[in-house]
Enzyme design. Structure first.
Site, PDB file in Angstrom:
ATOM      1  N   CYS A  80     -17.544  11.549  13.313  1.00 53.07           N
ATOM      2  CA  CYS A  80     -16.485  12.038  12.441  1.00 53.07           C
ATOM      3  C   CYS A  80     -16.746  13.472  12.000  1.00 53.07           C
ATOM      4  O   CYS A  80     -17.781  13.770  11.404  1.00 53.07           O
ATOM      5  CB  CYS A  80     -16.367  11.121  11.217  1.00 53.07           C
ATOM      6  SG  CYS A  80     -15.136  11.700  10.042  1.00 53.07           S
ATOM      7  N   ARG A  83     -16.392  14.532   7.577  1.00 56.04           N
ATOM      8  CA  ARG A  83     -17.232  13.843   6.593  1.00 56.04           C
ATOM      9  C   ARG A  83     -17.457  14.594   5.288  1.00 56.04           C
ATOM     10  O   ARG A  83     -18.054  14.055   4.361  1.00 56.04           O
ATOM     11  CB  ARG A  83     -18.583  13.496   7.244  1.00 56.04           C
ATOM     12  CG  ARG A  83     -18.462  12.369   8.232  1.00 56.04           C
ATOM     13  CD  ARG A  83     -19.807  12.036   8.833  1.00 56.04           C
ATOM     14  NE  ARG A  83     -20.089  12.782  10.041  1.00 56.04           N
ATOM     15  CZ  ARG A  83     -21.288  12.919  10.576  1.00 56.04           C
ATOM     16  NH1 ARG A  83     -22.336  12.397   9.960  1.00 56.04           N
ATOM     17  NH2 ARG A  83     -21.473  13.587  11.697  1.00 56.04           N
ATOM     18  N   TRP A 253      -7.161  11.056   7.384  1.00 55.70           N
ATOM     19  CA  TRP A 253      -5.896  11.627   7.867  1.00 55.70           C
ATOM     20  C   TRP A 253      -6.171  12.231   9.234  1.00 55.70           C
ATOM     21  O   TRP A 253      -7.316  12.421   9.630  1.00 55.70           O
ATOM     22  CB  TRP A 253      -5.340  12.668   6.894  1.00 55.70           C
ATOM     23  CG  TRP A 253      -6.337  13.707   6.463  1.00 55.70           C
ATOM     24  CD1 TRP A 253      -6.718  14.819   7.158  1.00 55.70           C
ATOM     25  CD2 TRP A 253      -7.091  13.699   5.245  1.00 55.70           C
ATOM     26  NE1 TRP A 253      -7.662  15.515   6.436  1.00 55.70           N
ATOM     27  CE2 TRP A 253      -7.904  14.853   5.256  1.00 55.70           C
ATOM     28  CE3 TRP A 253      -7.147  12.839   4.144  1.00 55.70           C
ATOM     29  CZ2 TRP A 253      -8.784  15.171   4.215  1.00 55.70           C
ATOM     30  CZ3 TRP A 253      -8.028  13.163   3.106  1.00 55.70           C
ATOM     31  CH2 TRP A 253      -8.820  14.312   3.151  1.00 55.70           C
ATOM     32  N   GLU A 258      -5.953  15.064  17.552  1.00 54.01           N
ATOM     33  CA  GLU A 258      -6.032  13.642  17.929  1.00 54.01           C
ATOM     34  C   GLU A 258      -4.701  13.186  18.506  1.00 54.01           C
ATOM     35  O   GLU A 258      -4.644  12.357  19.407  1.00 54.01           O
ATOM     36  CB  GLU A 258      -6.347  12.764  16.704  1.00 54.01           C
ATOM     37  CG  GLU A 258      -7.695  13.035  16.071  1.00 54.01           C
ATOM     38  CD  GLU A 258      -7.932  12.064  14.920  1.00 54.01           C
ATOM     39  OE1 GLU A 258      -7.692  12.471  13.767  1.00 54.01           O
ATOM     40  OE2 GLU A 258      -8.332  10.918  15.167  1.00 54.01           O
TER      41      GLU A 258
HETATM   42  N1  ARG Z   1      -8.096   9.084  17.118  1.00 52.28           N
HETATM   43  C1  ARG Z   1      -7.593   7.852  16.602  1.00 52.28           C
HETATM   44  C2  ARG Z   1      -6.102   7.738  16.843  1.00 52.28           C
HETATM   45  O1  ARG Z   1      -5.479   8.718  17.168  1.00 52.28           O
HETATM   46  C3  ARG Z   1      -7.851   7.737  15.110  1.00 52.28           C
HETATM   47  C4  ARG Z   1      -9.285   7.843  14.714  1.00 52.28           C
HETATM   48  C5  ARG Z   1      -9.493   8.139  13.263  1.00 52.28           C
HETATM   49  N2  ARG Z   1      -9.020   9.446  12.907  1.00 52.28           N
HETATM   50  C6  ARG Z   1      -9.067   9.990  11.684  1.00 52.28           C
HETATM   51  N3  ARG Z   1      -8.582  11.176  11.543  1.00 52.28           N
HETATM   52  N4  ARG Z   1      -9.636   9.361  10.659  1.00 52.28           N
HETATM   53  O2  ARG Z   1      -5.510   6.686  16.701  1.00 52.28           O
END
Ligand code: ARG
Length: 408
Positions: A80, A83, A253, A258
Site C-alpha cells: 500500500c 499508508r 480511496w 488503479e
Molecule cells: N486496486 C483495487 C481495485 O481497483 C483496489 C485495491 C485497494 N485500493 C485502495 N485504494 N485502497 O479494485
C-alpha cells in the site's frame, strides 16, 4: 493498495524452529501494543489471555487492542502506497454479528459511512473470528464489496466472471434482465458452519459511482464508462496477535491509476485503450505511434477529472508518491523501518517519476497484517492439506487458508 501475503508462520527462521504458539503471538502483540501506547501493559493482561487460551483455545481482544491492531495492520501492508494515513483508520467492531443478514446490514452501513457523500473515510469492519473448536467463521465470498459482473464471452469485468457464475448458480440474475457492462454484483455471505452463502443486493443508491468524462474530449463521455467510488477489499484475513479475522472488510480511496491504468485499461479487464485511441484519431494497429501511452494518459486524466468534479476523494499518483515520502520520513523519525513490495508500490503509469521507483525496499511481513485466503468455493484443496501439519503440531493455532498470488 492491497496488503501483503505471506503467512505469519512464513516468518519462522527455519523449519526446525518451533512454531510460535498463540500465546507467543499474543505476547509479541502486547509488546507492540504497549510500544504504540507508550505505556506498559499490565502483566495481568497476558495472564488473562493465558487462562482464556487454556480454557477455550483462543482469546478475545479488548476494544483498544483491536483499534491499535487494525491500524498497525494497515501500517504494515507492504503493497500500500497510501499508508501515511494509517492512524486515521476508522474501526468498527462487529464481533457480535453472526447471521448473514445482520452482517450484510453492517456492510451497507460500512459503505455509507466510508462513502460519506464523496469525502471518503478509510474504514475497517471486524466480524467474528473463527470458533476455536470448529474453526468456522462467517465469510464474504466477494473479493471486493462493490464490483461489476463479468459474463463469459459477454460484457462486464472479465476478472469477475468466475464470481459472477457463482452468483448465478445461487439464483442471482443481471439486474436489467440482460447482461450489461456495469451490473452491480450481489454480496455473498456465508454464515459460520453454513453450507452455502446467501446473496444480497446492495441498494443502488448506497453505491456512489462516477461517470467518466474528459475535460476536453467529448467522445469519452459517449463511451458510457463508470466506476464506483469506494474500493472495499473483502477477501483478506486480518491477523492480530495470532487471532485471524477472516471477515474484516476495509477500504481506503482510489489512486486514479488503479482505475485508469488497470481496471479500465488492462487487456484482461475492460481493455478500453484501443477505443480511446480511435477516439483520439490514432490507429491501434500501429505500435510505433505510442497510441497506448497517449490513450492511457487521457483516460487517467478523465478519471481524476470526473472524481474531482463530482467531489469524490481520489488521489493522483504524483500526490500519492509525495505522501509516500512523508510516510517514510515519519516512520524513520519513529525509529521504524519501512518495508514495501516494490512492484505493487510503483504506480502503473509513469513509474519512474515517483520516488518509490528509485528506492530499494525490503518486503518483510510484520504482524499485525492482512493476508490472502483461498477462494471460498475452492477450499479443501491443496491449501487445506498444507495446513494439516501446522494445526496438528499446534493445537491452539487456527489456520486460515491462504492463497498466494505473487511470484515470490
Ligand atoms: N486496486 C483495487 C481495485 O481497483 C483496489 C485495491 C485497494 N485500493 C485502495 N485504494 N485502497 O479494485
Amino acid at each position: 493498495m492491497d496488503a501483503s501475503l505471506s503467512s505469519p508462520s512464513s516468518q519462522r527462521a527455519s523449519p526446525s524452529c518451533s512454531i510460535p504458539t498463540l500465546l507467543d503471538r499474543a505476547a509479541e502483540f502486547l509488546d507492540l501494543f504497549a510500544g504504540e501506547l507508550g505505556r506498559p501493559v499490565p502483566s495481568a493482561r497476558l495472564e488473562q489471555i493465558r487462562r482464556e487460551v487454556e480454557s477455550r483455545g483462543a482469546y478475545t481482544h479488548t476494544e483498544e487492542e483491536l483499534q491499535i491492531g487494525g491500524k498497525v495492520a494497515w501500517r504494515n501492508s507492504t503493497r500500500c502506497i497510501g499508508r501515511l494515513h494509517w492512524q486515521s483508520l476508522e474501526i468498527r467492531d462487529h464481533r457480535d454479528l453472526h447471521r448473514p443478514d445482520e452482517i450484510f446490514q453492517a456492510l451497507v452501513e460500512h459503505l455509507r459511512f466510508a462513502t460519506n457523500g464523496g469525502r471518503i473515510r478509510s474504514t475497517l469492519s471486524i466480524f467474528p473470528p473463527p470458533d476455536p473448536i470448529t474453526g468456522e467463521a462467517p465469510r464474504i465470498w466477494n473479493g471486493k464489496l462493490v464490483r461489476y459482473a463479468g459474463y463469459v464471452g459477454g460484457p462486464g469485468d472479465p476478472e469477475e466472471v468466475e464470481f459472477t457464475q457463482r452468483c448465478q448458480e445461487l439464483g442471482w440474475e443481471p439486474p436489467a434482465g440482460i447482461p450489461g457492462h456495469f451490473d452491480l454484483l450481489p454480496v455473498l455471505i456465508q454464515g459460520a458452519g453454513e453450507e452455502k452463502p446467501r446473496w444480497f443486493e446492495l441498494p443502488p443508491d448506497e453505491v456512489l459511482e462516477v461517470e467518466i468524462r474528459h475535460p476536453r474530449f467529448a467522445f469519452l463521455e459517449d463511451m458510457a464508462v463508470r466506476w464506483y467510488a469506494v474500493p472495499v477489499i473483502t477477501d483478506m484475513i486480518l491477523e492480530i496477535g495470532g487471532i485471524e479475522y477472516p471477515c474484516a472488510p476495509f477500504n481506503g480511496w482510489f489512486m486514479g491509476t488503479e482505475i485508469g491504468a488497470r481496471n479500465l485499461s488492462d487487456v484482461d479487464r475492460y481493455d478500453l485503450l484501443p477505443r480511446i485511441a480511435r477516439g483520439l484519431g490514432m490507429n491501434p494497429e500501429e505500435r510505433k505511434t505510442l497510441w497506448r501511452d497517449r490513450a492511457i494518459l487521457e483516460l487517467n486524466e478523465a478519471v481524476l477529472h470526473s472524481f474531482r468534479d463530482d467531489g469524490v476523494t481520489v488521489v493522483d499518483h504524483h500526490t500519492a508518491s509525495r505522501q509516500w515520502d512523508a510516510f517514510v520520513a515519519r516512520e524513520s523519525r519513529a525509529g521504524r523501518p519501512v518495508h514495501g513490495d516494490w512492484p505493487w508500490l510503483v504506480p502503473p503509469l509513469s513509474g519512474s517519476t515517483s520516488s518509490v521507483f528509485h528506492s530499494e525496499l525490503e518486503n518483510r511481513v510484520l504482524s499485525p497484517n492482512f493476508y490472502y485466503r483461498d477462494l471460498p468455493w475452492q477450499e479443501g484443496g491443496m491449501a487445506a492439506a498444507e495446513g494439516k501439519e501446522e494445526s496438528d503440531s499446534c493445537p491452539f493455532h487456527i489456520r486460515s487458508r491462504r492463497r498466494s498470488r505473487h511470484k515470490d
